[in-house]
Design a protein around this motif. Structure first.
Motif, PDB file in Angstrom:
ATOM      1  N   GLY A  96       0.800  -1.125  -0.212  1.00 18.45           N
ATOM      2  CA  GLY A  96      -0.110  -0.089  -0.205  1.00 18.45           C
ATOM      3  C   GLY A  96       1.138   1.460  -0.241  1.00 18.45           C
ATOM      4  N   VAL A  97       0.224   2.481  -0.392  1.00 20.43           N
ATOM      5  CA  VAL A  97       1.639   3.601  -0.693  1.00 20.43           C
ATOM      6  C   VAL A  97       0.199   4.539  -0.696  1.00 20.43           C
ATOM      7  CG1 VAL A  97       2.403   2.508  -2.719  1.00 20.43           C
ATOM      8  CG2 VAL A  97       0.795   3.838  -3.228  1.00 20.43           C
ATOM      9  N   TRP A  98       1.119   6.023   0.025  1.00 22.57           N
ATOM     10  CA  TRP A  98       0.578   7.432  -0.261  1.00 22.57           C
ATOM     11  C   TRP A  98       1.444   8.473   0.698  1.00 22.57           C
ATOM     12  CZ3 TRP A  98       1.846   4.911   4.399  1.00 22.57           C
ATOM     13  CH2 TRP A  98       2.279   5.889   5.748  1.00 22.57           C
ATOM     14  N   LEU A  99       1.131   9.704  -0.823  1.00 27.39           N
ATOM     15  CA  LEU A  99       2.168  10.642  -1.554  1.00 27.39           C
ATOM     16  C   LEU A  99       1.628  12.584  -0.935  1.00 27.39           C
ATOM     17  CD1 LEU A  99       4.807  10.412  -1.467  1.00 27.39           C
ATOM     18  CD2 LEU A  99       4.625  10.717  -3.945  1.00 27.39           C
ATOM     19  N   ALA A 100       1.970  12.822   0.061  1.00 30.83           N
ATOM     20  CA  ALA A 100       1.291  13.761  -0.075  1.00 30.83           C
ATOM     21  C   ALA A 100       1.727  15.017  -2.013  1.00 30.83           C
ATOM     22  CB  ALA A 100       2.651  14.746   0.567  1.00 30.83           C
ATOM     23  N   PRO A 101       0.959  15.793  -1.850  1.00 30.75           N
ATOM     24  CA  PRO A 101       0.417  16.130  -3.823  1.00 30.75           C
ATOM     25  C   PRO A 101       1.743  17.474  -4.488  1.00 30.75           C
ATOM     26  CG  PRO A 101      -1.207  17.301  -2.207  1.00 30.75           C
ATOM     27  CD  PRO A 101      -0.256  16.581  -1.321  1.00 30.75           C
ATOM     28  N   GLU A 102       2.132  17.312  -2.562  1.00 27.16           N
ATOM     29  CA  GLU A 102       3.819  18.271  -4.142  1.00 27.16           C
ATOM     30  C   GLU A 102       4.486  17.506  -4.198  1.00 27.16           C
ATOM     31  OE1 GLU A 102       3.307  18.801   0.978  1.00 27.16           O
ATOM     32  OE2 GLU A 102       2.016  18.611  -0.603  1.00 27.16           O
ATOM     33  N   VAL A 103       4.502  16.503  -3.972  1.00 33.64           N
ATOM     34  CA  VAL A 103       5.430  15.740  -3.903  1.00 33.64           C
ATOM     35  C   VAL A 103       5.056  14.179  -5.016  1.00 33.64           C
ATOM     36  CG1 VAL A 103       7.237  16.248  -1.690  1.00 33.64           C
ATOM     37  CG2 VAL A 103       5.851  13.535  -2.561  1.00 33.64           C
ATOM     38  N   THR A 104       4.453  14.286  -5.569  1.00 30.85           N
ATOM     39  CA  THR A 104       3.823  13.574  -6.588  1.00 30.85           C
ATOM     40  C   THR A 104       4.516  13.945  -7.917  1.00 30.85           C
ATOM     41  OG1 THR A 104       1.718  14.474  -7.510  1.00 30.85           O
ATOM     42  CG2 THR A 104       1.018  13.018  -5.733  1.00 30.85           C
ATOM     43  N   GLY A 105       5.012  12.480  -8.863  1.00 32.54           N
ATOM     44  CA  GLY A 105       4.627  12.716 -10.645  1.00 32.54           C
ATOM     45  C   GLY A 105       6.535  13.037 -10.102  1.00 32.54           C
ATOM     46  N   GLN A 106       7.504  12.431  -8.835  1.00 35.18           N
ATOM     47  CA  GLN A 106       8.279  12.266  -9.018  1.00 35.18           C
ATOM     48  C   GLN A 106       9.197  10.940  -9.616  1.00 35.18           C
ATOM     49  OE1 GLN A 106      10.176  14.760  -5.646  1.00 35.18           O
ATOM     50  NE2 GLN A 106       8.226  16.057  -6.068  1.00 35.18           N
ATOM     51  N   GLY A 107       8.259   9.588  -9.477  1.00 35.26           N
ATOM     52  CA  GLY A 107       8.356   8.859  -9.030  1.00 35.26           C
ATOM     53  C   GLY A 107       9.116   7.841  -8.148  1.00 35.26           C
ATOM     54  N   LEU A 108       8.695   8.437  -6.580  1.00 37.54           N
ATOM     55  CA  LEU A 108       8.834   8.151  -5.635  1.00 37.54           C
ATOM     56  C   LEU A 108       8.758   6.959  -5.027  1.00 37.54           C
ATOM     57  CD1 LEU A 108       9.034  12.157  -4.236  1.00 37.54           C
ATOM     58  CD2 LEU A 108      10.911  10.588  -4.452  1.00 37.54           C
ATOM     59  N   VAL A 109       7.408   7.075  -5.719  1.00 36.27           N
ATOM     60  CA  VAL A 109       6.606   5.764  -5.218  1.00 36.27           C
ATOM     61  C   VAL A 109       6.831   4.416  -5.882  1.00 36.27           C
ATOM     62  CG1 VAL A 109       4.007   4.873  -5.195  1.00 36.27           C
ATOM     63  CG2 VAL A 109       4.452   6.313  -4.182  1.00 36.27           C
ATOM     64  N   THR A 110       6.679   4.623  -7.328  1.00 36.19           N
ATOM     65  CA  THR A 110       7.678   3.297  -8.067  1.00 36.19           C
ATOM     66  C   THR A 110       9.298   3.068  -7.598  1.00 36.19           C
ATOM     67  OG1 THR A 110       6.114   4.498 -10.002  1.00 36.19           O
ATOM     68  CG2 THR A 110       7.830   2.630 -10.317  1.00 36.19           C
ATOM     69  N   ARG A 111       9.687   3.910  -6.920  1.00 32.21           N
ATOM     70  CA  ARG A 111      11.607   3.666  -6.634  1.00 32.21           C
ATOM     71  C   ARG A 111      10.886   2.657  -5.581  1.00 32.21           C
ATOM     72  NH1 ARG A 111      12.622   8.840  -7.633  1.00 32.21           N
ATOM     73  NH2 ARG A 111      12.831   8.554  -9.873  1.00 32.21           N
ATOM     74  N   ALA A 112      10.523   3.384  -3.987  1.00 29.00           N
ATOM     75  CA  ALA A 112      10.414   2.630  -3.154  1.00 29.00           C
ATOM     76  C   ALA A 112       9.982   1.517  -3.187  1.00 29.00           C
ATOM     77  CB  ALA A 112       9.422   3.771  -2.114  1.00 29.00           C
ATOM     78  N   VAL A 113       8.194   0.757  -4.273  1.00 26.92           N
ATOM     79  CA  VAL A 113       8.071  -0.221  -4.475  1.00 26.92           C
ATOM     80  C   VAL A 113       8.444  -1.297  -4.509  1.00 26.92           C
ATOM     81  CG1 VAL A 113       5.836  -1.251  -5.330  1.00 26.92           C
ATOM     82  CG2 VAL A 113       5.528   0.800  -3.902  1.00 26.92           C
ATOM     83  N   THR A 114       9.358  -1.151  -5.779  1.00 24.92           N
ATOM     84  CA  THR A 114       9.843  -1.679  -6.302  1.00 24.92           C
ATOM     85  C   THR A 114      11.332  -2.277  -5.668  1.00 24.92           C
ATOM     86  OG1 THR A 114      10.006  -0.470  -8.881  1.00 24.92           O
ATOM     87  CG2 THR A 114      12.313  -1.895  -7.967  1.00 24.92           C
ATOM     88  N   HIS A 115      11.552  -1.597  -4.033  1.00 26.63           N
ATOM     89  CA  HIS A 115      12.771  -2.218  -3.933  1.00 26.63           C
ATOM     90  C   HIS A 115      12.206  -2.368  -2.854  1.00 26.63           C
ATOM     91  CE1 HIS A 115      16.382   0.258  -4.264  1.00 26.63           C
ATOM     92  NE2 HIS A 115      15.706   1.080  -4.562  1.00 26.63           N
TER      93      HIS A 115
END
Length: 182
Positions: A96-115
């Motif tokens: 599961g994931v969540w992210l604040a709106p000001e940091v979306t679109g930077q690939g952070l969730v994709t990178r974190a979930v890949t790990h």
């Protein structure tokens, strides 16, 4: 502090009960953005609620049944990822994931979930990682696709939030597929 760099100014690290106040502040600030997709937002926007959530995951981690991590950007808690479900007996877990709106679109969730998926498959020997999201949550659907997941199906009106029913999509990737799907 153990951490994993996700990007130049972003890192992934454990989110622990002693950080309840920081989590509550983060969720309260992003509450309007997160609320349509996450039924737990209202209860975690207070220090007591955040402490309960973080303690639940600390207890689950101690039993080997779940984990929660925060994503910090420029030193500020800006989102998180978690193993919402962890069933070692069947080899199935859910991210599961969540992210604040000001940091979306930077690939952070994709990178974190890949790990996280790498760890689940290669360290813990899991067989299947799932991703569930409301069928109307386009950013979440796109992330599942970027991760190389397959849409298994839609659970019609399987989730209820604030009196409204939502279809839930179930996405997954299998250990045997993972190296070639990324």
């Amino acid at each position: 502090m153990l951490s994993l760099r996700l990007a130049g100014d972003a890192e992934l690290r454990a989110l622990e009960p002693w950080q309840a106040e920081e989590l509550a502040e983060h969720v309260a600030a992003a509450q309007e953005f997160l609320d349509p997709w996450l039924p737990w937002v209202d209860s975690v926007a207070t220090p007591d609620g955040a402490a309960r959530l973080l303690q639940r995951y600390a207890d689950a981690q101690a039993r080997g049944e779940g984990r929660i991590f925060g994503i910090w950007v420029d030193g500020k808690l800006s989102g998180g990822v978690l193993f919402r479900v962890w069933d070692a007996a069947t080899g199935v877990c859910e991210v599961g994931v969540w992210l604040a709106p000001e940091v979306t679109g930077q690939g952070l969730v994709t990178r974190a979930v890949t790990h996280m998926i790498d760890w689940a498959f290669h360290v813990r020997g899991m067989h299947r990682v799932e991703w569930r999201c409301a069928s109307t949550n386009e950013p979440s659907r796109r992330t599942a696709q970027r991760l190389g997941m397959t849409l298994d199906g839609t659970l019609r009106e399987a989730s209820q939030h604030k009196g409204k029913r939502y279809d839930v999509e179930v996405w997954s990737v299998l250990a045997a597929e993972w190296p070639t799907k990324r």
